[in-house]
Design a protein around this motif. Structure first.
Motif, PDB file in Angstrom:
ATOM      1  N   PRO A 199       2.248  -5.485  -3.461  1.00 24.41           N
ATOM      2  CA  PRO A 199       3.557  -5.046  -2.974  1.00 24.41           C
ATOM      3  C   PRO A 199       4.566  -5.031  -4.127  1.00 24.41           C
ATOM      4  CG  PRO A 199       3.184  -7.337  -2.398  1.00 24.41           C
ATOM      5  CD  PRO A 199       1.955  -6.865  -3.113  1.00 24.41           C
ATOM      6  N   HIS A 200       5.495  -4.102  -4.064  1.00 21.92           N
ATOM      7  CA  HIS A 200       6.559  -4.002  -5.063  1.00 21.92           C
ATOM      8  C   HIS A 200       7.859  -3.691  -4.343  1.00 21.92           C
ATOM      9  CE1 HIS A 200       3.722  -3.892  -8.424  1.00 21.92           C
ATOM     10  NE2 HIS A 200       3.000  -3.071  -7.687  1.00 21.92           N
ATOM     11  N   GLU A 201       8.944  -3.942  -5.043  1.00 20.26           N
ATOM     12  CA  GLU A 201      10.256  -3.569  -4.519  1.00 20.26           C
ATOM     13  C   GLU A 201      10.967  -2.796  -5.616  1.00 20.26           C
ATOM     14  OE1 GLU A 201      14.077  -6.075  -3.407  1.00 20.26           O
ATOM     15  OE2 GLU A 201      12.454  -6.378  -1.958  1.00 20.26           O
ATOM     16  N   ALA A 202      11.389  -1.584  -5.279  1.00 28.87           N
ATOM     17  CA  ALA A 202      12.080  -0.740  -6.249  1.00 28.87           C
ATOM     18  C   ALA A 202      13.582  -0.973  -6.148  1.00 28.87           C
ATOM     19  CB  ALA A 202      11.733   0.723  -5.997  1.00 28.87           C
ATOM     20  N   GLU A 203      14.275  -0.331  -7.034  1.00 33.37           N
ATOM     21  CA  GLU A 203      15.731  -0.361  -7.073  1.00 33.37           C
ATOM     22  C   GLU A 203      16.293  -0.151  -5.666  1.00 33.37           C
ATOM     23  OE1 GLU A 203      18.034   2.911  -9.203  1.00 33.37           O
ATOM     24  OE2 GLU A 203      17.309   1.577 -10.801  1.00 33.37           O
ATOM     25  N   GLY A 204      17.246  -0.973  -5.277  1.00 29.49           N
ATOM     26  CA  GLY A 204      17.845  -0.829  -3.948  1.00 29.49           C
ATOM     27  C   GLY A 204      17.011  -1.431  -2.839  1.00 29.49           C
ATOM     28  N   GLY A 205      15.965  -2.193  -3.177  1.00 31.69           N
ATOM     29  CA  GLY A 205      15.132  -2.848  -2.172  1.00 31.69           C
ATOM     30  C   GLY A 205      14.103  -1.960  -1.514  1.00 31.69           C
ATOM     31  N   LEU A 206      13.782  -0.818  -2.138  1.00 34.37           N
ATOM     32  CA  LEU A 206      12.802   0.100  -1.543  1.00 34.37           C
ATOM     33  C   LEU A 206      11.400  -0.513  -1.571  1.00 34.37           C
ATOM     34  CD1 LEU A 206      13.935   3.398  -3.308  1.00 34.37           C
ATOM     35  CD2 LEU A 206      14.555   2.595  -1.028  1.00 34.37           C
ATOM     36  N   PRO A 207      10.731  -0.598  -0.409  1.00 33.83           N
ATOM     37  CA  PRO A 207       9.382  -1.172  -0.379  1.00 33.83           C
ATOM     38  C   PRO A 207       8.321  -0.185  -0.866  1.00 33.83           C
ATOM     39  CG  PRO A 207      10.069  -0.571   1.845  1.00 33.83           C
ATOM     40  CD  PRO A 207      11.223  -0.257   0.926  1.00 33.83           C
ATOM     41  N   ILE A 208       7.422  -0.696  -1.694  1.00 30.62           N
ATOM     42  CA  ILE A 208       6.313   0.099  -2.226  1.00 30.62           C
ATOM     43  C   ILE A 208       5.056  -0.747  -2.145  1.00 30.62           C
ATOM     44  CG2 ILE A 208       5.363   1.249  -4.263  1.00 30.62           C
ATOM     45  CD1 ILE A 208       8.252   1.624  -5.247  1.00 30.62           C
ATOM     46  N   TRP A 209       3.962  -0.126  -1.725  1.00 30.24           N
ATOM     47  CA  TRP A 209       2.661  -0.793  -1.712  1.00 30.24           C
ATOM     48  C   TRP A 209       1.689   0.055  -2.519  1.00 30.24           C
ATOM     49  CZ3 TRP A 209       5.770  -0.438   2.555  1.00 30.24           C
ATOM     50  CH2 TRP A 209       6.202  -1.656   3.095  1.00 30.24           C
ATOM     51  N   HIS A 210       0.988  -0.605  -3.425  1.00 28.41           N
ATOM     52  CA  HIS A 210      -0.027   0.062  -4.252  1.00 28.41           C
ATOM     53  C   HIS A 210      -1.387  -0.471  -3.798  1.00 28.41           C
ATOM     54  CE1 HIS A 210      -1.773   0.649  -8.587  1.00 28.41           C
ATOM     55  NE2 HIS A 210      -2.273   1.506  -7.715  1.00 28.41           N
ATOM     56  N   PHE A 211      -2.187   0.402  -3.227  1.00 29.68           N
ATOM     57  CA  PHE A 211      -3.496   0.042  -2.689  1.00 29.68           C
ATOM     58  C   PHE A 211      -4.603   0.535  -3.610  1.00 29.68           C
ATOM     59  CE2 PHE A 211      -0.690   0.527   0.935  1.00 29.68           C
ATOM     60  CZ  PHE A 211      -1.010  -0.546   1.749  1.00 29.68           C
ATOM     61  N   ASP A 212      -5.683  -0.229  -3.663  1.00 24.94           N
ATOM     62  CA  ASP A 212      -6.890   0.195  -4.370  1.00 24.94           C
ATOM     63  C   ASP A 212      -8.070  -0.223  -3.508  1.00 24.94           C
ATOM     64  OD1 ASP A 212      -9.178   0.415  -5.988  1.00 24.94           O
ATOM     65  OD2 ASP A 212      -8.043   0.021  -7.802  1.00 24.94           O
ATOM     66  N   PHE A 213      -8.714   0.757  -2.885  1.00 28.32           N
ATOM     67  CA  PHE A 213      -9.813   0.476  -1.961  1.00 28.32           C
ATOM     68  C   PHE A 213     -11.185   0.580  -2.625  1.00 28.32           C
ATOM     69  CE2 PHE A 213      -6.646   2.295   1.277  1.00 28.32           C
ATOM     70  CZ  PHE A 213      -6.137   1.031   1.550  1.00 28.32           C
ATOM     71  N   TYR A 214     -11.220   0.570  -3.945  1.00 23.86           N
ATOM     72  CA  TYR A 214     -12.474   0.731  -4.686  1.00 23.86           C
ATOM     73  C   TYR A 214     -13.559  -0.246  -4.226  1.00 23.86           C
ATOM     74  CZ  TYR A 214     -15.753   1.118  -8.578  1.00 23.86           C
ATOM     75  OH  TYR A 214     -16.873   1.309  -9.323  1.00 23.86           O
ATOM     76  N   ARG A 215     -13.186  -1.469  -3.929  1.00 20.77           N
ATOM     77  CA  ARG A 215     -14.165  -2.508  -3.587  1.00 20.77           C
ATOM     78  C   ARG A 215     -14.557  -2.529  -2.110  1.00 20.77           C
ATOM     79  NH1 ARG A 215     -15.227  -4.733  -8.044  1.00 20.77           N
ATOM     80  NH2 ARG A 215     -13.694  -4.995  -9.674  1.00 20.77           N
TER      81      ARG A 215
END
Length: 166
Positions: free
Chosen positions: A73-89
């Motif tokens: 999980p990440h939070e961008a400028e202004g509190g924008l929620p971002i999720w970076h997924f990697d389903f490789y496994r």
């Protein structure tokens, strides 16, 4: 709709990520949602593009690949929620459901998904799908497809603006 782009080097990748950030930010700031799938072989540039996009959106601190954690999980400028997924496994698409990701994908914010085929049939349609292929060590061919009306509007804008570098 489809757009074809070319990155001559990592600077071109970063420039395109910056352009995309400008396109995505207004929607996300208004509580909207976006899903971007990143496809390509190992080393094609999926995580590199994601890092540049997150930086362009104002994410600070370490940005690591979610290969082992599956999601970062990440939070961008202004509190924008971002999720970076990697389903490789993932060995079975049902692992996506078992992990409870349906709620995350139904919420506001940006979802960046590497190896989406490992959760085949369970993911909502992506707004944009990047298909990355290596030309050589530094150059990449990037085919972008829109999967939703929102994605078509974004891709149209990106094509009209042209690539900023590369």
């Amino acid at each position: 709709m489809r757009g074809d782009f070319f990155w001559s080097d990592e600077a071109a990748c970063a420039a395109m990520a910056g352009q995309w950030a400008g396109t995505l930010k207004p929607v996300l700031q208004q509580g909207g949602s976006a899903i971007i799938e990143l496809r390509g072989t190992l080393g094609a540039g999926k995580t590199t593009f994601t890092r540049h996009l997150l930086r362009a959106l104002g994410v600070e601190g370490r940005i690591k690949s979610p290969s082992y954690a599956v999601v970062e999980p990440h939070e961008a400028e202004g509190g924008l929620p971002i999720w970076h997924f990697d389903f490789y496994r993932f060995n079975d698409p049902q692992e996506w459901e078992d992990a409870g990701f349906r709620d995350l994908f139904g919420s506001a914010g940006l979802k960046l998904v590497e190896w989406p085929d490992k959760a085949a049939g369970l993911l909502p349609p992506p707004d944009l799908r990047l298909n990355l292929s290596s030309v050589d060590e530094t150059q990449r061919q990037v085919q972008v497809e829109a999967g939703t009306d929102q994605g078509q509007a974004w891709l149209s804008r990106l094509i009209q603006e042209g690539t900023p570098h590369g």
